[in-house]
Design an enzyme around this catalytic site. Structure first.
Site, PDB file in Angstrom:
ATOM      1  N   GLU A 263       0.825  -1.219   0.000  1.00  0.00           N
ATOM      2  CA  GLU A 263       0.000   0.000   0.000  1.00  0.00           C
ATOM      3  C   GLU A 263       0.851   1.258   0.000  1.00  0.00           C
ATOM      4  O   GLU A 263       0.553   2.225   0.710  1.00  0.00           O
ATOM      5  CB  GLU A 263      -0.965  -0.026   1.189  1.00  0.00           C
ATOM      6  CG  GLU A 263      -1.959  -1.186   1.113  1.00  0.00           C
ATOM      7  CD  GLU A 263      -2.939  -1.237   2.286  1.00  0.00           C
ATOM      8  OE1 GLU A 263      -2.658  -0.643   3.333  1.00  0.00           O
ATOM      9  OE2 GLU A 263      -3.990  -1.885   2.142  1.00  0.00           O
ATOM     10  N   ASP A 342      -8.802  -8.897   4.026  1.00  0.00           N
ATOM     11  CA  ASP A 342      -8.462  -7.870   5.005  1.00  0.00           C
ATOM     12  C   ASP A 342      -9.513  -7.781   6.102  1.00  0.00           C
ATOM     13  O   ASP A 342     -10.260  -6.806   6.148  1.00  0.00           O
ATOM     14  CB  ASP A 342      -8.308  -6.518   4.296  1.00  0.00           C
ATOM     15  CG  ASP A 342      -7.705  -5.466   5.211  1.00  0.00           C
ATOM     16  OD1 ASP A 342      -7.093  -5.839   6.217  1.00  0.00           O
ATOM     17  OD2 ASP A 342      -7.838  -4.264   4.900  1.00  0.00           O
ATOM     18  N   GLU A 370     -12.421  -2.546  12.549  1.00  0.00           N
ATOM     19  CA  GLU A 370     -12.488  -1.760  11.319  1.00  0.00           C
ATOM     20  C   GLU A 370     -13.697  -2.142  10.459  1.00  0.00           C
ATOM     21  O   GLU A 370     -14.446  -1.285  10.011  1.00  0.00           O
ATOM     22  CB  GLU A 370     -11.198  -1.951  10.508  1.00  0.00           C
ATOM     23  CG  GLU A 370     -11.216  -1.201   9.167  1.00  0.00           C
ATOM     24  CD  GLU A 370      -9.897  -1.322   8.408  1.00  0.00           C
ATOM     25  OE1 GLU A 370      -8.950  -1.941   8.955  1.00  0.00           O
ATOM     26  OE2 GLU A 370      -9.811  -0.812   7.289  1.00  0.00           O
TER      27      GLU A 370
END
Lengths: 643, 643
Positions: A263, A342, A370
């Site tokens: 990333e 993820d 998250e």
């Protein structure tokens, strides 16, 4: 600590010890911690630290690094013996957890030792507030315990209290800064080292070793070198020097955490080197000091073209790392997310785990919620983690057993008075620690421990009913059948069915008017299913054998496809979304009924969160159902209201 | 000005005057400006300001506030006469625009005067950087000309240069801060007034009056009063005092701009008062000083439930304001966005315009390209605005004629060296000014003026071909047939077909597997079509008579619905998206061919923008087409590649 929620260590939990006579043998800093805990309990409840006639003996019999202890009770005396000081500390918290039972029930001597040597929390805390991600990346509990507006927060009492909570659930390592290492954070390694040392000093009395996330580009951005090539002699010398300075200041320094070539973070690819080259360079720098490098396997193409259905992000970690098996140094740990994507509410286990027998792997979980409600929704993740850890990933080997490098999680803690924003999210932190100690533990027993310690017996049944199915409830009203990523882009909160459908992130569901899901079969799809060992490669390959809950992760099927449950996919979507909301409503009712049994501040905070959870759950239900109804045209068979 | 693009006032544009002998008669600050312009041109090109034997006479014959002038040429002498100093200034720029023609062709005396008295730019500039919206809300040209990081930017030379450009296209008013008035901005009205006065001082030499956006809650947040009720005597006195102070410091102060009860801004509703009450209070405060209040009509429910198909944001302005017609004070202007939604690439004209004959209306356009490519895409909006202004909204009355309160636009200018980010976006600013002066002007002639002034004759044909169809090109590859709002939420750049589909903003397309569009008919929809006068109410009511380009704004139709163009809706979507991209590719080629004919810095910047426009246009094309193909299942008939 004043003004801060006591979590699973309220004073009351120390009453059984505090009313007894305890004999403590041994010396050293951790024994001092043990003595201090006992003395404080006795000062409150009238017991005493004594030299004779004890109810409880806590004895350090050696000076090794062991973390185990022996527990027993005979002839009216409870004993904890350990050959290492950390073991004694864990033994003390074991007695706390047993409560009165420890002094009432005879017990044969039993050995306790952690199955995993490293039980670690990664803090994605930024030193300087990031313009997009804020003080804590994916943090839902206020600011950071460690950092504030570019500086060390300086509240070391709070850090120490945090270490105490962690030790009491078995955690022994903390990385104090975000794996995305920005400019200010990079300097923790060098000229801002004192700030790290202060934190390490506050965590040390509870047996917690401090780790640091570093940038692979440090020799360039901090050292002024022209390269960060891991095979360059000057670069290696720079890392050796920098590491030596860290370890001389922090003698029990745990090591580095590195997110490289991921990333946008720098990494060895820029120099034509492998990730083993990169990790081994840092491992060499750490080896003389007993440190470990945690090298994250989260490497994938985040500039994917959504038009290209052959590239599959799920394949990436396996494709990148399996060829490197056997090449990593002994003190290099490859840190692998538990699923191939993820931290979605439902993913299969990453096939990388179990496919690298010659490498020390750590498995990474996400305690911070998250994708599971961001600590505004109740979502106790114990059952999910337990399923993962017990999963037989390779012939005769569970995920837990494969995690020789330890279990790591992204922390859910911040400077919030309840530590975790949602008070019930404390249960996730506690459960993670206990599962890291014993991956095969029954998560529901761990939950009961947490409830009993944190809330006492009064509201226990109610809390159990709110929490134990909360993960499956969350799954029901959000992304169905393993499809994942139907969230708002960026912040990832709330529904966005097409939010990532045409993005560069490799996270698609390919819903059209006929069906939905990703074909990851070998026969007709991306081939991801073939990364698994038997029997899973075969199980996942066919929609006929693939478990319902992962069907859309592995297959693109029609809305009329019949699940093993006997429902069609589309009716499953409609039904689960309504059921999930009903379950939230029921949980909220249970919580309301506990008003007299729970501390008012806790009760008020959770009540407020339930309002938001219910609002959000209804939004999820209606958006997902409307989306699929508009697309499929298939009417609901049950009479639900779909807009 | 050094280092800043000269836009439509390059030195070269002053050569015709600068090589001549000019006689200037009259006195006063604006005449000084005129004299300075001429003297500077002469110093550069060898002409002179003279007392006799002139080629050009610029004569002020009175001292009124008129903005008109008389132009003519006879016997080898060109004359501009004006009874007001502003008129003389506009006459000068008229001569500049004519260029050599002004000195070569005889001309009968002709009167020029603006059709609209107020020609205004609203800057959505924040004083303090907003955490989400930044320094300039919806700004795509760097920072603000006026403000930087909480302070006045202080570059008054740049502000003066800006005023000069605006005067040269006919603009006479600027509001210097965002209509969303946050804490720092609120204080411009009181203790930060000097900063506004400095800006006003820099704009005044070019005849620009300064306006201020104020918060309706000012008496509370600045004055410490307990209420902002517009009928409260103390509140009225507070506003009268505050306004008097402003006008004593800025004698030509233009007035206030107010966004009230809109998207969270405070307003009269909180006190049970009407918007006429609110506007009239401020009008009363301004009246003694010759100021005007611009009261925005952008009032709607931004917490709409997407499940509720009866509420229609498009109806809101009409429903709120038409009942108040006749109640607004003479110096209160109701400022109405040109369309009923929010500056989409295609909307019908707002039915409010033409429905309030007893109210001074200003029509608001958006020069900043929030929804039209954000100054990364070429999108010259002249034809759109011209269509709007010429539209016969009521019996015998065009929109331009209905805008008795003036024409207002949101500025597209920032501290970027090219003023507007994309150098070709300057054409929008220029065109707006000219259309505000003469709403019926031919936009293509205005475009030619802009090209000739800014780029000279060399690249003119190429630039014309790039710009003249660019709005329709943008429409083709983005949201089809008037449907609007298929953008990424928040920043509004790039495609997000479902981006606002389940949001609280009232901006939906209701696409399902059978069709798309919003039924706003009276017969079966929200009734919005009935807000129009005849013939439009009837034209829009039926899909048979509704123009193709607005079909999905007014009707929900099947993908197979046959357009007047002879194509089905779905094939229209496919075709236009491919054609749009082809047109961008062609425009980019033309631009590349102009490399030797355009200043290198301008050429490089536009080249870079074209790369992004093309990338983005392809993304729009593929996402929109894939979305509708997946939903409709209708194959493309033309052989395009759809993913």
């Amino acid at each position: 600590m004043q003004g801060v929620d006591p979590a699973w260590l309220p004073d009351e939990a120390f009453r059984p010890i505090g009313t007894r006579r305890t004999l403590i043998r041994g010396s050293g800093p951790l024994v001092d911690t043990v003595r201090g805990e006992v003395a404080r309990a006795c000062a409150r409840f009238g017991g005493a630290v004594v030299q004779d006639d004890p109810d409880l003996v806590l004895e350090l019999t050696g000076d090794d690094a062991g973390e185990g202890f022996t527990y027993g009770r005979r002839d009216g005396c409870t004993t904890v013996t350990a050959t290492g000081a950390r073991g004694l500390l864990y033994g003390l918290f074991h007695v706390v957890r047993l409560g009165e039972t420890a002094f009432l029930e005879e017990a044969e001597l039993e050995e306790h030792r952690p199955e995993l040597a490293l039980r670690m929390l990664d803090h994605w805390d930024n030193v300087a507030v990031h313009p997009v991600m804020g003080q804590v990346e994916r943090g839902y509990a206020g600011g950071s315990l460690f950092w504030e507006d570019g500086r060390a927060r300086g509240d070391l009492e709070r850090v120490r209290a945090y270490g105490r909570l962690l030790a009491a659930c078995g955690i022994n390592a903390v990385a104090v800064n975000n794996v995305n290492v920005h400019a200010a954070e990079a300097r923790l390694l060098t000229d801002r080292l004192e700030e790290v040392a202060d934190i390490a000093g506050a965590l040390r009395p509870y047996g917690i070793r401090t780790h640091l996330s570093v940038t692979f580009a440090a020799p360039v951005v901090l050292g002024g070198l022209g390269t960060a090539d891991p095979l360059d002699a000057e670069v290696r010398a720079w890392w050796a020097d920098a590491t030596a300075r860290v370890c001389s200041r922090i003698p029990d320094f745990g090591g580095f955490v590195v997110k490289a070539d991921s990333e946008g973070q720098p990494g060895p690819f820029a120099y034509g080197r492998s990730h083993a080259d990169g990790a081994n360079m840092l491992a060499a720098a750490l080896a003389p000091h007993g440190g470990t490098v945690h090298w994250r396997a989260f490497v994938y193409d985040h500039h994917q073209d959504w038009r290209d259905r052959t590239t599959d992000r799920a394949r990436a970690a396996y494709d990148h790392f399996v060829p490197l098996d056997g090449e990593f140094a002994d003190n290099a740990v490859l840190q692998v997310k538990h699923g191939p994507m993820d931290f979605q509410v439902r993913e299969p286990v990453s096939p990388l785990i179990g496919a690298m027998p010659g490498t020390r792997l750590a498995v990474e979980l996400q305690v911070t919620q998250e994708y599971t409600g961001q600590q505004r929704h109740v979502c106790w993740l114990g059952p999910m983690w337990s399923e993962v850890l017990r999963f037989g990933i390779a012939e005769g080997s569970s995920v837990g057993a494969s995690a020789r490098g330890g279990l790591v999680a992204v922390s859910n803690v911040g400077d919030d008075p309840f530590w975790t924003g949602h008070p019930l999210a404390q249960a996730n932190l506690y459960t993670f620690g206990r599962l890291a100690w014993e991956p095969g533990a029954d998560p529901y027993e761990v939950l009961d421990d947490w409830i009993r310690l944190s809330y006492g017996p009064g509201p226990a049944a109610g809390l159990r009913s709110i929490l134990d199915g909360s993960w499956r409830t969350y799954e029901k009203y959000t992304a169905p059948l393993g499809v994942g990523f139907m969230v708002q882009p960026g912040h990832h909160y709330g529904p966005g069915v097409d939010g990532y459908e045409y993005s560069p992130w490799g996270t698609y569901h390919f819903a059209d008017r006929d069906g939905v899901g990703v074909d990851r079969s070998v026969a007709s799809g991306t081939g991801f299913a073939g990364q698994y060992a038997k029997p899973w490669a075969e199980v996942y390959e066919s929609p006929e054998t693939c478990p319902d809950e992962l069907l859309l992760f592995f297959h693109h099927v029609s809305y009329g496809h019949m699940l093993k449950s006997g429902k069609t996919v589309i009716q499953h979507i409609y039904d689960t979304h309504f059921e999930g909301v009903v379950e939230v409503e029921a949980a909220r009712e249970v919580w309301a009924s506990l008003a007299q049994l729970v501390d008012p501040a806790r009760h008020a905070r959770v009540t407020e969160r339930f309002e938001e959870q219910l609002r959000s759950a209804r939004e999820w239900r209606d958006q997902v159902n409307s989306y699929f109804f508009r697309k499929s045209g298939v009417p609901d068979a049950r009479g639900w209201v779909i807009y």
